[in-house]
Design an enzyme around this catalytic site. Structure first.
Site, short mmCIF file in Angstrom:
data_model
loop_
_atom_site.label_atom_id
_atom_site.label_comp_id
_atom_site.label_asym_id
_atom_site.label_seq_id
_atom_site.Cartn_x
_atom_site.Cartn_y
_atom_site.Cartn_z
N ASP A 30 64.64 64.40 36.79
CA ASP A 30 63.87 65.64 36.69
C ASP A 30 64.81 66.77 36.27
O ASP A 30 65.94 66.88 36.76
CB ASP A 30 63.21 65.96 38.04
CG ASP A 30 62.10 66.99 37.90
OD1 ASP A 30 60.93 66.63 38.09
OD2 ASP A 30 62.41 68.17 37.59
N ASN A 87 51.53 64.06 42.01
CA ASN A 87 50.66 65.22 42.13
C ASN A 87 49.46 65.08 41.20
O ASN A 87 49.58 64.52 40.11
CB ASN A 87 51.42 66.49 41.79
CG ASN A 87 52.58 66.75 42.73
OD1 ASN A 87 52.47 66.49 43.94
ND2 ASN A 87 53.68 67.25 42.22
N HIS A 100 53.10 60.88 36.54
CA HIS A 100 54.53 60.64 36.81
C HIS A 100 54.72 60.52 38.31
O HIS A 100 54.17 61.31 39.08
CB HIS A 100 55.39 61.75 36.24
CG HIS A 100 54.91 63.13 36.53
ND1 HIS A 100 53.87 63.71 35.83
CD2 HIS A 100 55.29 64.04 37.45
CE1 HIS A 100 53.64 64.92 36.30
NE2 HIS A 100 54.49 65.14 37.30
N HIS A 102 57.12 61.14 41.15
CA HIS A 102 58.37 61.79 41.56
C HIS A 102 59.07 60.88 42.56
O HIS A 102 58.43 60.32 43.47
CB HIS A 102 58.08 63.10 42.30
CG HIS A 102 57.58 64.21 41.46
ND1 HIS A 102 58.41 65.18 40.92
CD2 HIS A 102 56.32 64.56 41.07
CE1 HIS A 102 57.69 66.06 40.24
NE2 HIS A 102 56.42 65.70 40.32
P1 5GP Z 1 54.47 68.06 38.38
O1 5GP Z 1 54.56 69.51 38.79
O2 5GP Z 1 53.54 67.89 37.20
O3 5GP Z 1 54.16 67.13 39.51
O4 5GP Z 1 55.94 67.67 37.92
C1 5GP Z 1 56.43 67.86 36.64
C2 5GP Z 1 57.91 67.69 36.74
O5 5GP Z 1 58.42 67.56 35.41
C3 5GP Z 1 58.63 68.90 37.36
O6 5GP Z 1 59.35 68.48 38.50
C4 5GP Z 1 59.53 69.40 36.24
O7 5GP Z 1 60.77 69.85 36.70
C5 5GP Z 1 59.66 68.20 35.34
N1 5GP Z 1 59.87 68.53 33.95
C6 5GP Z 1 59.14 69.40 33.21
N2 5GP Z 1 59.61 69.46 31.96
C7 5GP Z 1 60.65 68.59 31.89
C8 5GP Z 1 61.53 68.21 30.85
O8 5GP Z 1 61.46 68.67 29.71
N3 5GP Z 1 62.48 67.29 31.15
C9 5GP Z 1 62.59 66.73 32.40
N4 5GP Z 1 63.57 65.82 32.59
N5 5GP Z 1 61.77 67.08 33.41
C10 5GP Z 1 60.81 68.00 33.16
#
Ligand code: 5GP
Length: 121
Positions: A30, A87, A100, A102
């Site tokens: 992440d 999520n 995804h 986590h």
């Molecule tokens: P969500 O909030 O949808 O459950 O999690 C999305 C996750 O994707 C977040 O923890 C965020 O830091 C990660 N993320 C968003 N954009 C990028 C990216 O461009 N590269 C990587 N490696 N992680 C990302």
């Protein structure tokens, strides 16, 4: 097609720190880690949310957990324990609409994970 930032990571048009890849699944760190080890495991198929999973996806969705556990074990953090979270939509805190898992490891994690920020009604 449901194209997100993760589509570009899958296509390698933007960089990521990749921990695992095969034909169906990709795992990468992440960009904003919330634990010493924080990575995401995704299907290459662009499924927007948990609500969009169909029975045809059950195999690959289950594989996300298996790959997660393998990577944590490789990093030597399995015995201490870790957390997986997926999520869903606004109340679940989803920001990227490509499912995804986590995976957070390397420190004790509190529960509940955070205070609610969205008021009901
Ligand atoms: P969500 O909030 O949808 O459950 O999690 C999305 C996750 O994707 C977040 O923890 C965020 O830091 C990660 N993320 C968003 N954009 C990028 C990216 O461009 N590269 C990587 N490696 N992680 C990302």
């Amino acid at each position: 097609m449901n194209e997100t930032i993760f589509t570009h990571i899958i296509n390698k048009s933007i960089p990521a720190d990749i921990l695992y890849e095969d034909d169906e699944v990709l795992a990468f760190r992440d960009i904003n880690p919330q634990a010493p080890l924080h990575f995401l495991v995704i299907p290459k198929k662009p499924i927007a949310t948990i609500n969009d999973i169909t029975p045809a996806d059950y195999q690959v969705v289950g594989k996300l957990s298996g790959v997660a556990a393998e990577i944590v074990a490789q990093q030597g953090m399995a015995e201490q324990g870790f957390r997986t979270v997926m999520n869903c939509n606004e109340y679940g805190g989803q920001t990227v609409y490509h499912i995804h898992l986590h995976v957070l490891a390397g420190k004790p994690l509190g529960w509940p994970p955070y205070q609610a920020t969205i008021k009901q009604g």
